[in-house]
Design a protein around this motif. Sequence first.
Motif, PDB file in Angstrom:
ATOM      1  N   THR A  13      -6.935  53.139  75.165  1.00 22.09           N
ATOM      2  CA  THR A  13      -8.108  52.319  75.467  1.00 22.09           C
ATOM      3  C   THR A  13      -7.725  50.847  75.622  1.00 22.09           C
ATOM      4  O   THR A  13      -8.543  50.042  76.045  1.00 22.09           O
ATOM      5  N   ALA A  14      -6.491  50.496  75.288  1.00 19.47           N
ATOM      6  CA  ALA A  14      -6.036  49.107  75.372  1.00 19.47           C
ATOM      7  C   ALA A  14      -5.996  48.645  76.831  1.00 19.47           C
ATOM      8  O   ALA A  14      -5.866  49.450  77.755  1.00 19.47           O
ATOM      9  N   SER A  15      -6.076  47.336  77.023  1.00 11.77           N
ATOM     10  CA  SER A  15      -6.033  46.784  78.371  1.00 11.77           C
ATOM     11  C   SER A  15      -4.648  46.978  78.984  1.00 11.77           C
ATOM     12  O   SER A  15      -3.633  46.986  78.292  1.00 11.77           O
ATOM     13  N   ALA A  16      -4.624  47.122  80.294  1.00 13.23           N
ATOM     14  CA  ALA A  16      -3.366  47.329  81.006  1.00 13.23           C
ATOM     15  C   ALA A  16      -2.396  46.175  80.785  1.00 13.23           C
ATOM     16  O   ALA A  16      -1.198  46.391  80.584  1.00 13.23           O
ATOM     17  N   GLU A  17      -2.908  44.956  80.788  1.00 12.60           N
ATOM     18  CA  GLU A  17      -2.032  43.797  80.608  1.00 12.60           C
ATOM     19  C   GLU A  17      -1.408  43.782  79.217  1.00 12.60           C
ATOM     20  O   GLU A  17      -0.234  43.464  79.053  1.00 12.60           O
ATOM     21  N   SER A  18      -2.181  44.157  78.206  1.00 10.12           N
ATOM     22  CA  SER A  18      -1.670  44.222  76.837  1.00 10.12           C
ATOM     23  C   SER A  18      -0.596  45.302  76.706  1.00 10.12           C
ATOM     24  O   SER A  18       0.453  45.084  76.103  1.00 10.12           O
ATOM     25  N   VAL A  19      -0.868  46.449  77.282  1.00 12.69           N
ATOM     26  CA  VAL A  19       0.095  47.557  77.235  1.00 12.69           C
ATOM     27  C   VAL A  19       1.386  47.154  77.933  1.00 12.69           C
ATOM     28  O   VAL A  19       2.483  47.357  77.401  1.00 12.69           O
ATOM     29  N   ALA A  20       1.269  46.565  79.105  1.00 14.36           N
ATOM     30  CA  ALA A  20       2.457  46.136  79.841  1.00 14.36           C
ATOM     31  C   ALA A  20       3.264  45.132  79.032  1.00 14.36           C
ATOM     32  O   ALA A  20       4.493  45.211  78.982  1.00 14.36           O
ATOM     33  N   GLY A  21       2.594  44.211  78.371  1.00 15.59           N
ATOM     34  CA  GLY A  21       3.286  43.222  77.550  1.00 15.59           C
ATOM     35  C   GLY A  21       4.053  43.869  76.406  1.00 15.59           C
ATOM     36  O   GLY A  21       5.192  43.477  76.112  1.00 15.59           O
ATOM     37  N   ASP A  22       3.460  44.857  75.764  1.00 14.57           N
ATOM     38  CA  ASP A  22       4.140  45.555  74.671  1.00 14.57           C
ATOM     39  C   ASP A  22       5.404  46.246  75.165  1.00 14.57           C
ATOM     40  O   ASP A  22       6.456  46.183  74.521  1.00 14.57           O
ATOM     41  N   TRP A  23       5.311  46.932  76.299  1.00 15.34           N
ATOM     42  CA  TRP A  23       6.483  47.626  76.836  1.00 15.34           C
ATOM     43  C   TRP A  23       7.555  46.618  77.266  1.00 15.34           C
ATOM     44  O   TRP A  23       8.748  46.872  77.082  1.00 15.34           O
ATOM     45  N   ARG A  24       7.145  45.477  77.815  1.00 16.60           N
ATOM     46  CA  ARG A  24       8.130  44.452  78.190  1.00 16.60           C
ATOM     47  C   ARG A  24       8.884  43.952  76.966  1.00 16.60           C
ATOM     48  O   ARG A  24      10.108  43.779  77.004  1.00 16.60           O
ATOM     49  N   LEU A  25       8.158  43.734  75.880  1.00 19.68           N
ATOM     50  CA  LEU A  25       8.806  43.284  74.644  1.00 19.68           C
ATOM     51  C   LEU A  25       9.802  44.311  74.118  1.00 19.68           C
ATOM     52  O   LEU A  25      10.769  43.961  73.444  1.00 19.68           O
TER      53      LEU A  25
END
Length: 125
Positions: A13-25
């Motif tokens: 349910t998390a936002s796409a931008e938040s998810v992408a940021g987590d994977w980038r980290l």
Amino acid sequence: MNATFAPGMYVTTASAESVAGDWRLAGWTARVVHVDTDEEGKRARRAALVEVGRSLRFGDSFGANLDALEDSLRDLTEPTVLVWARGGAFADAHPAAWETISEVLAARTRRKPGFAFVLADTKSR
């Protein structure tokens, strides 16, 4: 590679931008795709393929069909995650298109380098 961020398919349910940021980290290349759910039938599948190709930066020669998607996914050279904004909405609106596209994406998760895809911004069911 962090075990928490592993190849596969995920729904959140998390936002796409938040998810992408987590994977980038976590050291992955993260690409976010936005697909309009207003198209119908084969046009919906083609529109989705065009946007996936654009998001993954497959270039102008990308053929926007399932074979081209499969071939282009083979060319990825680093761990990559495709985060599909409102992915659940697309899957619900276009189940046939989603089934064929997700089969190709799922097959890629079983190869190296790592590949994952996340349906983000998906409402709880």
